[in-house]
Design a protein around this motif. Structure first.
Motif, short mmCIF file in Angstrom:
data_model
loop_
_atom_site.label_atom_id
_atom_site.label_comp_id
_atom_site.label_asym_id
_atom_site.label_seq_id
_atom_site.Cartn_x
_atom_site.Cartn_y
_atom_site.Cartn_z
N GLU A 126 41.77 43.10 29.42
CA GLU A 126 40.44 43.44 30.18
C GLU A 126 39.80 42.03 30.58
O GLU A 126 40.14 41.09 30.07
CB GLU A 126 39.13 44.03 29.06
N ARG A 127 38.79 42.35 31.79
CA ARG A 127 38.02 41.02 31.95
C ARG A 127 37.28 40.33 31.08
O ARG A 127 36.59 41.30 30.28
CB ARG A 127 37.19 41.43 33.45
N GLU A 128 37.17 39.29 30.83
CA GLU A 128 36.70 38.58 29.61
C GLU A 128 35.57 37.58 30.34
O GLU A 128 35.87 36.79 30.97
CB GLU A 128 37.67 37.83 28.64
N LEU A 185 43.39 22.61 27.54
CA LEU A 185 44.03 23.89 27.95
C LEU A 185 45.14 24.44 27.02
O LEU A 185 45.93 23.56 26.84
CB LEU A 185 44.22 23.94 29.33
N ILE A 186 45.15 25.66 27.03
CA ILE A 186 46.16 26.13 26.12
C ILE A 186 46.87 27.34 26.82
O ILE A 186 46.19 27.82 27.94
CB ILE A 186 45.86 26.57 24.70
N PRO A 187 48.22 27.58 26.86
CA PRO A 187 48.79 28.76 27.41
C PRO A 187 47.78 29.94 27.33
O PRO A 187 47.89 30.99 28.48
CB PRO A 187 50.09 29.01 26.77
N GLU A 188 47.10 30.34 26.51
CA GLU A 188 46.36 31.48 26.00
C GLU A 188 45.36 31.68 27.25
O GLU A 188 44.69 32.59 27.54
CB GLU A 188 45.70 31.84 24.75
N ASP A 189 45.07 30.74 27.84
CA ASP A 189 43.94 30.42 28.95
C ASP A 189 44.53 30.69 30.45
O ASP A 189 43.67 30.90 31.31
CB ASP A 189 43.37 28.96 29.22
N THR A 190 45.64 31.20 30.36
CA THR A 190 46.24 31.71 31.67
C THR A 190 45.90 32.85 32.09
O THR A 190 45.73 33.83 31.27
CB THR A 190 48.07 31.53 31.27
N ALA A 191 45.28 32.90 33.15
CA ALA A 191 44.46 34.05 33.82
C ALA A 191 43.92 33.87 35.08
O ALA A 191 43.95 32.60 35.91
CB ALA A 191 43.42 34.62 32.67
N MET A 192 43.50 34.86 35.82
CA MET A 192 42.73 34.63 37.11
C MET A 192 41.05 34.54 36.54
O MET A 192 40.70 35.17 35.71
CB MET A 192 42.71 35.93 37.83
N TYR A 193 40.59 33.57 37.06
CA TYR A 193 39.41 33.19 36.91
C TYR A 193 38.40 33.51 38.14
O TYR A 193 38.59 33.46 39.27
CB TYR A 193 39.06 31.84 36.51
N TYR A 194 37.32 34.33 37.69
CA TYR A 194 36.13 34.66 38.58
C TYR A 194 34.95 34.16 38.37
O TYR A 194 34.43 34.13 37.44
CB TYR A 194 36.16 36.38 38.67
N CYS A 195 34.26 33.87 39.46
CA CYS A 195 32.69 33.45 39.54
C CYS A 195 31.99 34.79 39.66
O CYS A 195 32.39 35.54 40.61
CB CYS A 195 32.56 32.36 40.31
N ALA A 196 30.95 34.94 38.85
CA ALA A 196 29.91 36.24 39.22
C ALA A 196 28.50 35.87 39.23
O ALA A 196 28.24 34.68 38.52
CB ALA A 196 30.23 37.33 38.20
N ALA A 197 27.87 36.48 39.87
CA ALA A 197 26.28 36.20 40.03
C ALA A 197 25.49 37.55 39.96
O ALA A 197 25.78 38.58 40.58
CB ALA A 197 26.11 35.47 41.23
N ASP A 198 24.51 37.53 39.11
CA ASP A 198 23.52 38.51 39.00
C ASP A 198 22.10 37.87 39.57
O ASP A 198 21.72 36.94 38.76
CB ASP A 198 23.28 39.19 37.85
N LEU A 199 21.76 38.10 40.80
CA LEU A 199 20.79 37.26 41.18
C LEU A 199 19.21 38.13 41.31
O LEU A 199 18.39 37.77 42.08
CB LEU A 199 21.01 37.04 42.87
N TRP A 200 19.03 38.78 40.31
CA TRP A 200 17.98 39.58 39.79
C TRP A 200 17.30 39.23 38.74
O TRP A 200 15.92 39.25 38.40
CB TRP A 200 17.86 40.94 40.26
N ASP A 201 18.02 38.86 37.76
CA ASP A 201 17.72 38.82 36.07
C ASP A 201 18.34 37.57 35.49
O ASP A 201 19.58 37.32 35.78
CB ASP A 201 17.96 40.19 35.39
#
Length: 125
Positions: free
Chosen positions: A44-46, A85-101
């Protein structure tokens, strides 16, 4: 239209460092929550790090002491400094924004309306 563009991913050996950047185009919102998420295959996305317009910064226990979230004074670029960094950090990393709260107590992916395209981080042992 707000666009988020991540950069800085790549391949690194365990123990190494990377700095991810997220450029947010043309926003001047006074209230916001910005975050970094990651998703490994089959998982799941974390949510791993957050900052908001009230000055809060928070990182997940899984990366505490190794990852740091920050932003430029102009608040148009978000960073994620990743050390030890450790191998468990391997993933796709995403930036996200909530521009209201500002960020709540436990920001969820569903709270964020804007997402970048992602940048791959691969850590080899």
């Amino acid at each position: 239209q707000v666009q988020l563009v991540e950069s800085g991913g790549g391949s690194v050996q365990a123990g190494g460092s990377l700095r991810l950047s997220c450029a947010a185009s043309a926003y001047t919102y006074s209230t916001y929550c910005m975050g970094w998420f990651r998703q490994a295959p089959g998982k799941e996305r974390e949510g791993i790090a957050f900052t908001d317009s009230e000055g809060m910064t928070r990182v997940a226990d899984s990366v505490k002491g190794r990852f740091t979230i920050s932003q430029t004074n102009a608040k148009n670029t978000l960073y994620l400094q990743m050390n030890s960094l450790i191998p468990e950090d391997t993933a796709m990393y995403y930036c996200a924004a909530d521009l209201w709260d500002p960020c709540g107590g436990n920001p969820l992916a569903s709270d964020f309306g804007y997402w970048g395209q992602g940048t791959q981080v691969t850590v080899s042992s």
